[in-house]
Design a protein around this motif. Structure first.
Motif, PDB file in Angstrom:
ATOM      1  N   GLU A 244       6.642  42.385  -5.770  1.00 53.52           N
ATOM      2  CA  GLU A 244       7.498  41.195  -5.800  1.00 53.52           C
ATOM      3  C   GLU A 244       6.729  39.965  -5.310  1.00 53.52           C
ATOM      4  OE1 GLU A 244      10.891  42.170  -3.415  1.00 53.52           O
ATOM      5  OE2 GLU A 244      11.648  43.630  -4.864  1.00 53.52           O
ATOM      6  N   LYS A 245       5.989  40.134  -4.235  1.00 53.93           N
ATOM      7  CA  LYS A 245       5.225  39.017  -3.684  1.00 53.93           C
ATOM      8  C   LYS A 245       4.158  38.547  -4.669  1.00 53.93           C
ATOM      9  CE  LYS A 245       3.064  37.502   0.573  1.00 53.93           C
ATOM     10  NZ  LYS A 245       2.808  37.845   1.970  1.00 53.93           N
ATOM     11  N   LEU A 246       3.473  39.504  -5.298  1.00 54.87           N
ATOM     12  CA  LEU A 246       2.439  39.145  -6.270  1.00 54.87           C
ATOM     13  C   LEU A 246       3.029  38.434  -7.482  1.00 54.87           C
ATOM     14  CD1 LEU A 246       0.172  42.305  -6.061  1.00 54.87           C
ATOM     15  CD2 LEU A 246      -0.458  39.969  -5.444  1.00 54.87           C
ATOM     16  N   THR A 247       4.275  38.752  -7.814  1.00 52.83           N
ATOM     17  CA  THR A 247       4.943  38.082  -8.924  1.00 52.83           C
ATOM     18  C   THR A 247       5.140  36.604  -8.628  1.00 52.83           C
ATOM     19  OG1 THR A 247       6.094  40.121  -9.507  1.00 52.83           O
ATOM     20  CG2 THR A 247       7.031  38.089 -10.360  1.00 52.83           C
ATOM     21  N   LEU A 248       5.373  36.280  -7.374  1.00 47.65           N
ATOM     22  CA  LEU A 248       5.599  34.892  -6.976  1.00 47.65           C
ATOM     23  C   LEU A 248       4.312  34.082  -6.826  1.00 47.65           C
ATOM     24  CD1 LEU A 248       8.373  35.504  -4.296  1.00 47.65           C
ATOM     25  CD2 LEU A 248       8.674  34.735  -6.672  1.00 47.65           C
ATOM     26  N   LEU A 249       3.209  34.753  -6.632  1.00 49.02           N
ATOM     27  CA  LEU A 249       1.923  34.070  -6.454  1.00 49.02           C
ATOM     28  C   LEU A 249       1.301  33.761  -7.810  1.00 49.02           C
ATOM     29  CD1 LEU A 249       0.494  36.221  -3.532  1.00 49.02           C
ATOM     30  CD2 LEU A 249       1.314  33.867  -3.398  1.00 49.02           C
ATOM     31  N   PRO A 250       0.402  32.775  -7.860  1.00 52.40           N
ATOM     32  CA  PRO A 250      -0.266  32.482  -9.136  1.00 52.40           C
ATOM     33  C   PRO A 250      -1.091  33.677  -9.610  1.00 52.40           C
ATOM     34  CG  PRO A 250      -1.065  31.032  -7.365  1.00 52.40           C
ATOM     35  CD  PRO A 250      -0.031  31.913  -6.785  1.00 52.40           C
ATOM     36  N   LYS A 251      -1.218  33.779 -10.931  1.00 53.92           N
ATOM     37  CA  LYS A 251      -1.974  34.893 -11.518  1.00 53.92           C
ATOM     38  C   LYS A 251      -3.463  34.817 -11.180  1.00 53.92           C
ATOM     39  CE  LYS A 251       1.267  36.759 -14.209  1.00 53.92           C
ATOM     40  NZ  LYS A 251       1.972  37.831 -13.612  1.00 53.92           N
ATOM     41  N   SER A 252      -3.974  33.604 -11.058  1.00 56.84           N
ATOM     42  CA  SER A 252      -5.383  33.439 -10.718  1.00 56.84           C
ATOM     43  C   SER A 252      -5.543  32.194  -9.843  1.00 56.84           C
ATOM     44  CB  SER A 252      -6.241  33.313 -11.977  1.00 56.84           C
ATOM     45  OG  SER A 252      -5.867  32.179 -12.706  1.00 56.84           O
ATOM     46  N   VAL A 253      -6.672  32.121  -9.201  1.00 61.84           N
ATOM     47  CA  VAL A 253      -6.985  30.973  -8.346  1.00 61.84           C
ATOM     48  C   VAL A 253      -8.154  30.245  -8.981  1.00 61.84           C
ATOM     49  CG1 VAL A 253      -7.728  30.260  -6.051  1.00 61.84           C
ATOM     50  CG2 VAL A 253      -6.196  32.217  -6.308  1.00 61.84           C
ATOM     51  N   ARG A 254      -7.980  28.977  -9.173  1.00 66.98           N
ATOM     52  CA  ARG A 254      -9.042  28.173  -9.767  1.00 66.98           C
ATOM     53  C   ARG A 254      -9.490  27.115  -8.776  1.00 66.98           C
ATOM     54  NH1 ARG A 254      -5.263  28.582 -14.137  1.00 66.98           N
ATOM     55  NH2 ARG A 254      -6.084  29.991 -15.708  1.00 66.98           N
ATOM     56  N   VAL A 255     -10.782  26.900  -8.732  1.00 63.10           N
ATOM     57  CA  VAL A 255     -11.335  25.858  -7.877  1.00 63.10           C
ATOM     58  C   VAL A 255     -11.289  24.557  -8.646  1.00 63.10           C
ATOM     59  CG1 VAL A 255     -13.383  25.086  -6.634  1.00 63.10           C
ATOM     60  CG2 VAL A 255     -12.842  27.510  -6.738  1.00 63.10           C
ATOM     61  N   SER A 256     -10.742  23.547  -8.012  1.00 63.96           N
ATOM     62  CA  SER A 256     -10.639  22.237  -8.650  1.00 63.96           C
ATOM     63  C   SER A 256     -12.024  21.590  -8.696  1.00 63.96           C
ATOM     64  CB  SER A 256      -9.676  21.347  -7.871  1.00 63.96           C
ATOM     65  OG  SER A 256      -9.643  20.068  -8.434  1.00 63.96           O
ATOM     66  N   LYS A 257     -12.431  21.191  -9.895  1.00 66.18           N
ATOM     67  CA  LYS A 257     -13.736  20.551 -10.047  1.00 66.18           C
ATOM     68  C   LYS A 257     -13.626  19.036  -9.920  1.00 66.18           C
ATOM     69  CE  LYS A 257     -15.637  24.171 -12.906  1.00 66.18           C
ATOM     70  NZ  LYS A 257     -16.229  24.550 -14.169  1.00 66.18           N
ATOM     71  N   GLN A 258     -12.419  18.542  -9.986  1.00 64.87           N
ATOM     72  CA  GLN A 258     -12.205  17.106  -9.908  1.00 64.87           C
ATOM     73  C   GLN A 258     -12.102  16.695  -8.444  1.00 64.87           C
ATOM     74  OE1 GLN A 258      -8.568  15.915 -11.711  1.00 64.87           O
ATOM     75  NE2 GLN A 258      -8.915  13.761 -11.418  1.00 64.87           N
ATOM     76  N   GLU A 259     -12.907  15.709  -8.090  1.00 62.24           N
ATOM     77  CA  GLU A 259     -12.834  15.193  -6.726  1.00 62.24           C
ATOM     78  C   GLU A 259     -11.659  14.242  -6.628  1.00 62.24           C
ATOM     79  OE1 GLU A 259     -16.270  13.742  -4.730  1.00 62.24           O
ATOM     80  OE2 GLU A 259     -17.591  15.035  -5.902  1.00 62.24           O
ATOM     81  N   ILE A 260     -10.965  14.340  -5.557  1.00 58.02           N
ATOM     82  CA  ILE A 260      -9.804  13.490  -5.342  1.00 58.02           C
ATOM     83  C   ILE A 260     -10.277  12.198  -4.683  1.00 58.02           C
ATOM     84  CG2 ILE A 260      -7.617  13.263  -4.119  1.00 58.02           C
ATOM     85  CD1 ILE A 260      -7.388  16.317  -4.337  1.00 58.02           C
ATOM     86  N   ASP A 261      -9.892  11.078  -5.301  1.00 58.91           N
ATOM     87  CA  ASP A 261     -10.250   9.762  -4.756  1.00 58.91           C
ATOM     88  C   ASP A 261      -9.128   9.329  -3.834  1.00 58.91           C
ATOM     89  OD1 ASP A 261     -11.370   7.330  -4.180  1.00 58.91           O
ATOM     90  OD2 ASP A 261     -10.853   6.432  -6.109  1.00 58.91           O
ATOM     91  N   ASP A 262      -9.340   9.527  -2.539  1.00 61.15           N
ATOM     92  CA  ASP A 262      -8.297   9.154  -1.585  1.00 61.15           C
ATOM     93  C   ASP A 262      -8.711   7.941  -0.743  1.00 61.15           C
ATOM     94  OD1 ASP A 262     -10.202  10.351  -0.085  1.00 61.15           O
ATOM     95  OD2 ASP A 262      -8.876  11.789   0.898  1.00 61.15           O
ATOM     96  N   ASP A 263      -9.613   7.149  -1.274  1.00 61.06           N
ATOM     97  CA  ASP A 263     -10.071   5.934  -0.592  1.00 61.06           C
ATOM     98  C   ASP A 263      -9.198   4.770  -1.047  1.00 61.06           C
ATOM     99  OD1 ASP A 263     -11.549   4.273   1.018  1.00 61.06           O
ATOM    100  OD2 ASP A 263     -13.117   3.972  -0.489  1.00 61.06           O
TER     101      ASP A 263
END
Length: 110
Positions: A90-109
C-alpha cells in the motif's frame, strides 16, 4: 573482465553472523553439509560459502537455506509478515514509481 565488488565492514559482519547462524542451525539439527545442500538443491561449495559469510550466493538461496535450518529472518510469524507485506505494498502504491534527479537548476536569486 569482472569487477570485484567491495562491501562495507558492517555488511561483511552481517553476512558472517548470518552464515554462522545457519551453520549453528544445521549442526543443532544434526544435518550434514551434504544433507542441507541436497535439501536446498545447491552444491556443498555454495553452502560452504553461505556459512562462511561470502557475499556471492543469491539472496533467495541464502534465505531458503536459513528457512530450512530454522533461522528466522524476521521477528514475526507468517501472518504478521503477510500483514506487513500488504502494508508495504500500500505504501509503495502511494510513492512515485521512480525517482529522477532534476537536471534543471532552480534560479532562486530574486
Amino acid at each position: 573482465m569482472k569487477r570485484k565488488r567491495s562491501y562495507s565492514r558492517v555488511t561483511k559482519q552481517a553476512l558472517s553472523v548470518f552464515g554462522k547462524l545457519i551453520r549453528v542451525g544445521r549442526t543443532t539439527r544434526g544435518m550434514t553439509a551434504q544433507d542441507l545442500a541436497d535439501r536446498a538443491n545447491i552444491s556443498r561449495t555454495t553452502l560452504h560459502n553461505i556459512e562462511k559469510g561470502a557475499p556471492g550466493p543469491e539472496i533467495g538461496t541464502v534465505f531458503e537455506v536459513a528457512a530450512l535450518v530454522g533461522v528466522r529472518l524476521f521477528d514475526a510469524d507468517d501472518s504478521t509478515l503477510t500483514v506487513q507485506n500488504a502494508r508495504l505494498d500500500e505504501k509503495l502504491t502511494l510513492l512515485p514509481k521512480s525517482v529522477r534527479v532534476s537536471k534543471q537548476e532552480i534560479d532562486d536569486d530574486f
